[in-house]
Design a protein around this motif. Structure first.
Motif, PDB file in Angstrom:
ATOM      1  N   GLU A 146      41.577  27.133  40.422  1.00 43.71           N
ATOM      2  CA  GLU A 146      42.259  28.084  39.557  1.00 43.71           C
ATOM      3  C   GLU A 146      42.824  29.225  40.391  1.00 43.71           C
ATOM      4  O   GLU A 146      42.402  29.466  41.523  1.00 43.71           O
ATOM      5  CB  GLU A 146      41.317  28.610  38.483  1.00 43.71           C
ATOM      6  N   VAL A 147      43.749  29.921  39.786  1.00 42.44           N
ATOM      7  CA  VAL A 147      44.322  31.118  40.392  1.00 42.44           C
ATOM      8  C   VAL A 147      43.407  32.282  40.031  1.00 42.44           C
ATOM      9  O   VAL A 147      43.059  32.449  38.858  1.00 42.44           O
ATOM     10  CB  VAL A 147      45.745  31.372  39.839  1.00 42.44           C
ATOM     11  N   THR A 148      42.999  33.050  41.016  1.00 46.29           N
ATOM     12  CA  THR A 148      42.122  34.180  40.727  1.00 46.29           C
ATOM     13  C   THR A 148      42.831  35.486  41.065  1.00 46.29           C
ATOM     14  O   THR A 148      43.566  35.567  42.057  1.00 46.29           O
ATOM     15  CB  THR A 148      40.789  34.092  41.499  1.00 46.29           C
ATOM     16  N   GLN A 149      42.602  36.469  40.209  1.00 50.91           N
ATOM     17  CA  GLN A 149      43.233  37.766  40.393  1.00 50.91           C
ATOM     18  C   GLN A 149      42.184  38.864  40.378  1.00 50.91           C
ATOM     19  O   GLN A 149      41.223  38.803  39.605  1.00 50.91           O
ATOM     20  CB  GLN A 149      44.241  38.041  39.260  1.00 50.91           C
ATOM     21  N   THR A 150      42.396  39.853  41.227  1.00 47.81           N
ATOM     22  CA  THR A 150      41.525  41.023  41.232  1.00 47.81           C
ATOM     23  C   THR A 150      42.375  42.285  41.405  1.00 47.81           C
ATOM     24  O   THR A 150      43.430  42.256  42.053  1.00 47.81           O
ATOM     25  CB  THR A 150      40.506  40.964  42.392  1.00 47.81           C
ATOM     26  N   GLU A 175      50.026  54.554  44.243  1.00 46.70           N
ATOM     27  CA  GLU A 175      50.372  53.178  44.621  1.00 46.70           C
ATOM     28  C   GLU A 175      49.211  52.264  44.261  1.00 46.70           C
ATOM     29  O   GLU A 175      48.043  52.633  44.399  1.00 46.70           O
ATOM     30  CB  GLU A 175      50.608  53.143  46.134  1.00 46.70           C
ATOM     31  N   VAL A 176      49.531  51.069  43.791  1.00 44.46           N
ATOM     32  CA  VAL A 176      48.474  50.090  43.508  1.00 44.46           C
ATOM     33  C   VAL A 176      48.822  48.772  44.186  1.00 44.46           C
ATOM     34  O   VAL A 176      50.001  48.453  44.388  1.00 44.46           O
ATOM     35  CB  VAL A 176      48.270  49.849  41.995  1.00 44.46           C
ATOM     36  N   ILE A 177      47.777  48.054  44.519  1.00 45.98           N
ATOM     37  CA  ILE A 177      47.947  46.698  45.065  1.00 45.98           C
ATOM     38  C   ILE A 177      47.160  45.744  44.191  1.00 45.98           C
ATOM     39  O   ILE A 177      45.950  45.903  44.022  1.00 45.98           O
ATOM     40  CB  ILE A 177      47.469  46.607  46.525  1.00 45.98           C
ATOM     41  N   LEU A 178      47.864  44.789  43.645  1.00 39.71           N
ATOM     42  CA  LEU A 178      47.229  43.760  42.827  1.00 39.71           C
ATOM     43  C   LEU A 178      47.089  42.504  43.682  1.00 39.71           C
ATOM     44  O   LEU A 178      48.027  42.110  44.368  1.00 39.71           O
ATOM     45  CB  LEU A 178      48.077  43.466  41.579  1.00 39.71           C
ATOM     46  N   ARG A 179      45.915  41.909  43.592  1.00 35.58           N
ATOM     47  CA  ARG A 179      45.625  40.788  44.482  1.00 35.58           C
ATOM     48  C   ARG A 179      45.489  39.475  43.738  1.00 35.58           C
ATOM     49  O   ARG A 179      45.009  39.424  42.614  1.00 35.58           O
ATOM     50  CB  ARG A 179      44.350  41.070  45.267  1.00 35.58           C
ATOM     51  N   CYS A 180      45.881  38.424  44.428  1.00 35.42           N
ATOM     52  CA  CYS A 180      45.871  37.089  43.834  1.00 35.42           C
ATOM     53  C   CYS A 180      45.485  36.088  44.919  1.00 35.42           C
ATOM     54  O   CYS A 180      45.927  36.206  46.067  1.00 35.42           O
ATOM     55  CB  CYS A 180      47.263  36.778  43.293  1.00 35.42           C
ATOM     56  N   TYR A 236      49.600  42.047  34.504  1.00 32.48           N
ATOM     57  CA  TYR A 236      50.340  41.389  35.574  1.00 32.48           C
ATOM     58  C   TYR A 236      49.670  40.044  35.869  1.00 32.48           C
ATOM     59  O   TYR A 236      48.488  39.982  36.187  1.00 32.48           O
ATOM     60  CB  TYR A 236      50.368  42.269  36.829  1.00 32.48           C
ATOM     61  N   PHE A 237      50.463  38.996  35.757  1.00 33.08           N
ATOM     62  CA  PHE A 237      49.955  37.647  35.993  1.00 33.08           C
ATOM     63  C   PHE A 237      50.506  37.102  37.307  1.00 33.08           C
ATOM     64  O   PHE A 237      51.708  37.169  37.568  1.00 33.08           O
ATOM     65  CB  PHE A 237      50.395  36.690  34.877  1.00 33.08           C
ATOM     66  N   CYS A 238      49.620  36.527  38.071  1.00 32.01           N
ATOM     67  CA  CYS A 238      50.012  35.769  39.250  1.00 32.01           C
ATOM     68  C   CYS A 238      50.005  34.297  38.853  1.00 32.01           C
ATOM     69  O   CYS A 238      49.189  33.871  38.010  1.00 32.01           O
ATOM     70  CB  CYS A 238      48.989  36.024  40.353  1.00 32.01           C
ATOM     71  N   ALA A 239      50.896  33.527  39.413  1.00 33.35           N
ATOM     72  CA  ALA A 239      50.928  32.088  39.140  1.00 33.35           C
ATOM     73  C   ALA A 239      51.262  31.360  40.430  1.00 33.35           C
ATOM     74  O   ALA A 239      51.852  31.941  41.361  1.00 33.35           O
ATOM     75  CB  ALA A 239      51.951  31.760  38.055  1.00 33.35           C
ATOM     76  N   SER A 240      50.879  30.092  40.477  1.00 34.06           N
ATOM     77  CA  SER A 240      51.251  29.288  41.632  1.00 34.06           C
ATOM     78  C   SER A 240      51.562  27.872  41.187  1.00 34.06           C
ATOM     79  O   SER A 240      51.102  27.417  40.121  1.00 34.06           O
ATOM     80  CB  SER A 240      50.142  29.292  42.690  1.00 34.06           C
TER      81      SER A 240
END
Lengths: 112, 113
Positions: B3-7, B18-23, B90-94
């Motif tokens: 699965e795709v994981t986000q933090t 500033e923010v950094i969203l991780r995937c 915010y969604f990350c996808a792959s």
């Protein structure tokens, strides 16, 4: 402007009913149409359709694409309360891979 | 099942920060994406990334935004000088290829106050 329209916007049914959700699109250089189920957070993948007239089936869910009518339907038979969710239609087009245009979704509420 | 994981799952930040969203995309996937969903609105495409470069971006993805794949596993979205209107999921996808379905992560809910 590329556009994806879903109908109805919301639907309330009782367990055991069959529902049909619609998605119509106007997208340049159509590549594929996808259905996702969105519960609390992430859209979870259901189907990807690229060819017209070929039904895809998974358990009680099925979907078919009609490229002539620029539309797709998602059928859910014998609905259960766990089917309650927002169903999103996404269409890939405009010449680029995996740039999806999403519809507003159909909110399905299945009552016991 | 991969699965795709986000933090993180939820980030609260002050306006202007500033923010950094991780995937972490699925390991054998080659195409990566960021989408966002403002509360009550449609899921909107932000950017796609392949072969260590942006392959497409939407009009939303202006100079305030940047993406990076700093190592072999992470894919990040940086938002500079956050504004109230950046508040969204915010969604990350792959996806494995450019022609296969995209799998979404659980999302990061960004709240700008």
């Amino acid at each position: 402007e590329d556009k994806v329209v879903q109908s109805p916007l919301s639907l309330v049914v009782h367990e055991g009913d069959t529902v049909t959700l619609n998605c119509s699109y106007e997208v340049t250089n159509f590549r594929s149409l996808l259905w996702y189920k969105q519960e609390k957070k992430a859209p979870t993948f259901l189907f990807m359709l690229t060819s017209s007239g070929i039904e895809k089936k998974s358990g009680r869910l099925s979907s078919i694409l009609d490229k002539k009518e620029l539309s797709s339907i998602l059928n859910i038979t014998a609905t259960q309360t766990g089917d309650s969710a927002i169903y999103l239609c996404a269409v890939e087009g405009s010449g680029n891979f995996n740039k999806f245009y999403f519809g507003s979704g159909t909110k399905l509420n299945v009552k016991p | 099942e991969p699965e795709v994981t986000q933090t993180p799952s939820h980030q609260v930040t002050q306006m202007g920060q500033e923010v950094i969203l991780r995937c972490v995309p699925i390991s054998n996937h080659l195409y990566f994406y960021w989408y966002r969903q403002i509360l009550g609105q449609k899921v909107e495409f932000l950017v796609s990334f392949y072969n260590n470069e942006i392959s497409e971006k939407s009009e939303i993805f202006d100079d305030q935004f940047s993406v990076e794949r700093p190592d072999g596993s992470n894919f990040t979205l940086k938002i500079r000088s956050t504004k109230l209107e950046d508040s969204a999921m915010y969604f990350c996808a792959s996806s494995k290829t450019g022609k296969t379905e995209a799998f979404f992560g659980q999302g990061t809910r960004l709240t700008v106050v």
